[in-house]
Design a protein around this motif. Structure first.
Motif, PDB file in Angstrom:
ATOM      1  N   PRO A   1      -6.734   1.267  24.266  1.00 38.93           N
ATOM      2  CA  PRO A   1      -6.079   0.030  24.705  1.00 38.93           C
ATOM      3  C   PRO A   1      -6.859  -0.758  25.753  1.00 38.93           C
ATOM      4  CG  PRO A   1      -4.924   1.962  25.564  1.00 38.93           C
ATOM      5  CD  PRO A   1      -6.009   2.467  24.689  1.00 38.93           C
ATOM      6  N   LEU A   2      -7.877  -0.137  26.351  1.00 41.18           N
ATOM      7  CA  LEU A   2      -8.726  -0.829  27.339  1.00 41.18           C
ATOM      8  C   LEU A   2     -10.172  -0.501  27.013  1.00 41.18           C
ATOM      9  CD1 LEU A   2      -7.265   0.101  30.851  1.00 41.18           C
ATOM     10  CD2 LEU A   2      -7.204  -2.140  29.763  1.00 41.18           C
TER      11      LEU A   2
ATOM     12  N   ASN B   1      -7.984  -7.270  28.162  1.00 44.61           N
ATOM     13  CA  ASN B   1      -8.128  -5.798  28.279  1.00 44.61           C
ATOM     14  C   ASN B   1      -9.593  -5.363  28.120  1.00 44.61           C
ATOM     15  OD1 ASN B   1      -8.344  -6.303  25.543  1.00 44.61           O
ATOM     16  ND2 ASN B   1      -7.276  -4.415  24.949  1.00 44.61           N
TER      17      ASN B   1
ATOM     18  N   ILE C   1      -2.206  -5.059  26.469  1.00 42.06           N
ATOM     19  CA  ILE C   1      -2.952  -4.158  25.588  1.00 42.06           C
ATOM     20  C   ILE C   1      -2.511  -4.400  24.142  1.00 42.06           C
ATOM     21  CG2 ILE C   1      -3.395  -2.326  27.276  1.00 42.06           C
ATOM     22  CD1 ILE C   1      -0.975  -0.857  26.106  1.00 42.06           C
TER      23      ILE C   1
END
Ligand code: FAD
Lengths: 547, 148
Positions: free
Chosen positions: A276-277, A504, A545
Motif C-alpha cells: 500500500p506504500l 502513497n 492507499i
C-alpha cells in the motif's frame, strides 16, 4: 511501459510498505517503519558486500580499485550494476549497488548542510528554497549521528549550536596540524573532521584503525557503511530484504496510487510485490530512471512527473584539488582519508568573488607512492616516470596531502537524467543517460578556490604544489532529480518526501535535494529519510492507499 | 585473483618488452632498486596483471610494441597510442610499489592497522591550535527570520 493492470489481480503481499534500494535512505526508512510496527520489504538489485572482496588490505589495491572495484559502474561492470550513458556529461557517476548502497565505498565525511543552504532563493535570489529549514532537520541529524556513532568535535563555528557528535574526533594527523597552522596564519575557519567512522568501539564494531582505504571498503567495519551500521538493526526490527531484485517498474492503480513494483531476479524471472506504500530510495540517477520507466496512461511522462521536473536539475559537485608536498615527515598514508580537518570559510555567498554560493574544503592524505604519482597525472609521462618519477616518490611519499574544494552546484534545469533510447542493462531495461554541463559560474568558482588552496599550502610550508583543475571522475553526489518543494508545479515531492501526484509514493534519496549545498550529502539524505519516515508513520491515519 | 604466480605470465615477446618498459620507467636511483632487478619482479608482475584485465591488456599491447622497437626511449613511447601507454604505465607503477624492497627503500610502511587509540600526541588537535578559530566566532549565515 505497461501500467501492470494485472498487478491489481495478484494476491497482496501482506506488507505495509515496499522500499526500493537498500542504501542509507532505504535502510533508514525501512528501519523507522519496521520499528513502528510496519511490515516492510526492501528490494535491492545488488548483493551483500563481502569484506573478503575489498581491495583495502591487498597489495594490488590500486589496480583492483582501477577495475573490478572502481566506483564508476561503467568501469566496474558487476552483475549488480546498470550502465550509465555519461558521454554527454562533464562528470561521471560514482555509485555502489548493493546492501549499504554507495556508503560501502564512501569516504564517510559527515558534514551537515548549513542553515543558508535551505534558503538559497531568499538569500541569493537564485535556485529555490527548501520546504524545510536547518532547524527542522537538526534533531534528525542528531538522531542519525547517535544511531551511527558519528565521531567529531562539538562547537564547530560553521554551525548553529547543538549536540556534540557522540564519539570523540579521530586524530587529525600530522597533515591536519600542518594544514591547520597554514589556515590559522591566513585567519581562516577550519575544524577537526566529523566522520561516520567510529573512534571508539561500539558493540561488535571496532574503532578506526586508520588504514586510509575507506573508499576501497573498510576492512575493520569501523566505517559506517550502512550494511554494517544500520542494516543489522533494520533486520532485527523485522525488515525483509530481497537482494538481486532489480525493479523495472512501479505499478499504479487506476486511481493513480502506487500498488507495488515489478522486479526481475538474477535468473531473469519477473515478480511483482504489492504494497500500500512505495518508498523509492534508488539515488539521484536510479530514482528518476525508475520513475521514467513507470509510465502509464495516467502518467505518460513518468510517475509523479506532472511538474515535468523528474530527471531535471541534476547536481554533482564539481571538485578540484591541490596537491602540496612538504619536507616534513607527515605520515600522510594514515587515515581517515577524507577530512581530517575541513573548512567552511568559503561556503557562504560573497559575490565579490565572481560567483554565488561557495565550497567546502577538506584535506586528504595520500595512501602510498603509486597514488602520489597518479596525482601528478597531468604532467608529461617523462616527468612521472624514470628516475625523475622515482625520486619524486622517494622525496614526497608520506610528505604530501591534498586540499580539496567541493563546489556547490546550482540547479540547472537542462542538466538531466533521461532514459537512453538504445543502451539497456543486463535485464534489457533502458539505462539512464546523463546530460550534465558544468556551469560557467561553477568553473569560475573552481578556479578561485584552486588559487586559494594553493595559497594555503604555501602558507603551511609546501615546497611543491600541483593543481588538478577539475576531475571528471568524481560524480559521487547524485542530487536534485526529484526535487522537494511546496509548489507541485515546480517540485516532485514535499518536504517529507511525499509525491505531490501520488500520495502513497515517497522519495527519500538525494534526488529530493532542491539545492546541492557545498557539503557531502549523506548525513542530510539520512536525516531527511528519518524525518520523512517518522512523519509518514505519525500520519498513517491520513494516508491514502489503494483498496 | 591475487594468487602470486611462480611461472612467467608472459609470452617471450611480452616478457622482453616488459623488461624494456620496466628499465625505462623504473631504472632505479641511488635509493630505489631497478625494477627488473627486484627478486620478485616476475611474480609481482603476474599479480599486477591478474588484478586488472583492462590495464593488463594495455600493458601487453605496449609490451609487444616495446619488444619490436629497435630502442625503447621516452621519444619512442611518445609515438605509441597514449591512452594505452598510460594504462601500461599505471599497471607497472602500481606493481613496482607493491614490492617490499621498494617500499623499504623509500620508507613507506604500506597501508596497515594503526589504531586510533595509539595516536601520537603530534597527530592530535590541541586547544591552542583551535583557539584562533574559536576566537573569530561563528561563520554561518543564520536562517532568515531566525536568530543566531
Ligand atoms: C566513492 C564514493 C565516496 C563517497 N564519499 C562520501 C562521503 O565521504 N560523504 C558523503 O556524505 N557521501 C559520500 N558519497 C556519497 C554517498 O555514498 C551517497 O550520498 C549515499 O550512499 C546515497 O544514499 P542513497 O540511499 O540515496 O543511494 P545509494 O547509496 O546509491 O543506494 C541506492 C541503492 O538503490 C539500489 N537501486 C537502484 N536502482 C534500483 C532498482 N531499479 N532496483 C533495485 N534496487 C535499486 C542500488 O543498487 C543502491 O544499493 C560517496 C560515494 C562514493 C561512490
Amino acid at each position: 511501459m505497461s501500467n501492470s493492470a494485472s498487478a491489481r489481480h495478484q494476491a497482496p503481499d501482506d506488507l505495509d510498505a515496499l522500499v526500493i534500494g537498500a542504501g542509507p535512505s532505504g535502510v533508514v526508512a525501512a528501519r523507522v517503519m519496521a520499528e513502528s510496527g510496519y511490515r516492510v520489504r526492501v528490494l535491492e538489485q545488488g548483493d551483500w558486500p563481502n569484506v573478503a572482496d575489498y581491495p583495502s588490505t591487498k597489495l594490488e589495491r590500486e589496480l583492483i580499485q582501477a577495475g573490478p572495484w572502481n566506483p564508476n559502474p561503467n568501469v566496474r561492470r558487476g552483475p549488480s550494476d546498470y550502465p550509465v550513458n555519461d558521454s554527454d556529461s562533464d562528470i561521471h557517476t560514482f555509485m555502489f549497488n548493493g546492501v549499504g548502497g554507495s556508503t560501502v565505498m564512501f569516504g564517510a565525511e559527515w558534514p551537515r548542510m548549513i542553515p543558508s543552504d535551505f534558503r538559497v532563493k531568499s538569500l541569493d535570489g537564485v535556485a529555490g528554497d527548501w520546504p524545510l529549514t536547518y532547524e527542522d532537520l537538526q534533531p534528525y541529524y542528531e538522531m542519525i549521528d547517535e544511531m551511527l556513532g558519528v565521531s567529531g568535535l562539538g562547537g564547530n563555528t560553521a554551525y548553529p549550536p547543538g549536540a556534540a557528535p557522540p564519539q570523540p574526533a579521530l586524530p587529525i594527523g600530522r597533515i591536519g596540524r600542518i594544514a591547520a597552522r597554514g589556515m590559522n596564519k591566513l585567519g581562516y575557519q577550519w575544524w577537526p573532521g566529523t566522520h561516520a567512522i567510529l573512534s571508539q568501539a561500539d558493540g561488535s564494531r571496532p574503532a578506526c584503525s586508520r588504514w586510509a582505504t575507506c573508499v576501497a571498503g573498510c576492512p575493520e567495519g569501523a566505517k559506517s557503511s550502512f550494511d554494517v551500521s544500520m542494516w543489522p538493526a533494520a533486520l532485527a526490527a523485522g525488515v525483509q530484504l530481497t537482494t538481486g531484485a532489480r525493479v523495472r517498474e512501479i505499478t499504479v492503480s487506476q486511481q493513480g496510487l502506487a500498488t507495488g513494483a515489478t522486479w526481475i531476479d538474477r535468473d531473469g524471472a519477473e515478480h511483482h510485490t504489492s504494497a500500500p506504500l512505495v518508498v523509492v530510495c534508488a539515488n539521484g540517477v536510479g530514482t528518476p530512471r525508475l520513475l521514467q520507466l513507470s509510465t502509464s496512461s495516467r502518467f505518460p511522462d513518468g510517475l509523479a512527473n506532472s511538474s515535468g521536473y523528474v530527471g531535471h536539475n541534476l547536481m554533482m559537485h564539481p571538485t578540484a584539488t591541490v596537491l602540496g608536498c612538504y619536507e616534513d615527515d607527515l605520515q600522510s598514508w594514515l587515515g581517515p582519508i577524507g577530512q581530517p580537518i575541513w573548512s567552511m570559510q568559503f561556503a557562504e555567498t560573497d559575490t565579490t568573488r565572481g560567483f554565488r554560493r561557495g565550497s567546502k574544503w577538506t584535506i586528504a592524505g595520500i595512501p602510498g607512492p603509486a597514488e602520489l604519482i597518479q596525482r601528478i597525472y597531468s604532467l608529461p609521462l617523462s616527468e612521472r616516470s624514470g628516475m625523475t618519477g622515482q625520486e619524486f616518490a622517494e622525496r614526497f611519499t608520506g610528505r604530501a596531502f591534498e586540499w580539496v574544494a567541493q563546489i556547490e552546484d546550482l540547479p540547472e534545469f537542462d542538466n538531466t537524467v533521461t532514459l537512453d533510447p538504445d543502451l539497456v542493462d543486463s535485464d534489457g531495461i533502458p539505462a539512464p543517460k546523463l546530460r550534465y554541463k558544468m556551469s560557467e559560474e561553477s568553473a569560475r568558482a573552481l578556479d578561485w578556490h584552486i588559487d586559494r588552496l594553493t595559497e594555503v599550502h604555501l602558507e603551511s610550508g609546501a615546497v611543491f604544489t600541483h593543481r588538478v583543475d577539475y576531475m571528471p571522475e568524481v560524480g559521487w553526489h547524485l542530487l536534485g532529480t526529484a526535487r522537494c518543494g511546496d509548489d507541485p508545479a515546480t517540485s516532485v515531492v514535499n518536504g517529507y518526501g511525499q509525491s505531490h501526484d501520488v500520495p502513497n509514493l515517497y522519495i527519500f534519496d538525494g534526488s529530493v535535494f532542491a539545492t546541492s549545498s557545498a557539503v557531502n550529502p549523506t548525513s542530510t539524505i539520512a536525516a531527511f529519510a528519518l524525518r520523512g519516515a517518522e512523519h509518514l508513520v505519525e500520519n498513517a491515519a491520513e494516508q491514502r492507499i489503494p483498496l | 585473483m591475487t594468487t602470486p604466480l611462480t611461472t612467467s605470465p608472459f609470452t617471450d615477446q611480452e616478457r622482453s618488452g616488459a623488461d624494456r618498459l620496466a628499465d625505462l620507467w623504473f631504472p632505479g636511483t641511488a635509493r630505489s632498486p631497478r625494477m627488473t632487478e627486484l627478486p620478485d619482479y616476475v611474480p609481482l608482475l603476474g599479480r599486477g596483471l591478474a588484478a586488472n584485465d583492462e590495464l593488463a591488456s594495455a600493458f601487453r599491447e605496449i609490451a609487444v610494441l616495446a619488444s619490436q622497437a629497435p630502442e625503447v626511449t621516452v621519444e619512442t613511447v611518445a609515438t605509441w597510442p597514449q591512452d594505452v601507454v598510460e594504462g601500461a604505465f599505471m599497471l607497472l607503477l602500481c606493481t613496482y610499489y607493491m614490492s617490499r624492497d621498494v617500499r623499504t627503500a623509500i620508507g613507506y610502511p604500506g597501508q596497515d592497522r594503526v589504531p586510533v587509540a595509539n595516536a601520537d600526541p603530534d597527530q592530535l588537535v590541541t586547544d591552542e591550535l583551535l583557539a584562533p578559530v574559536i576566537a573569530r566566532g561563528a561563520t554561518y549565515v543564520p536562517t532568515p527570520g531566525r536568530d543566531r
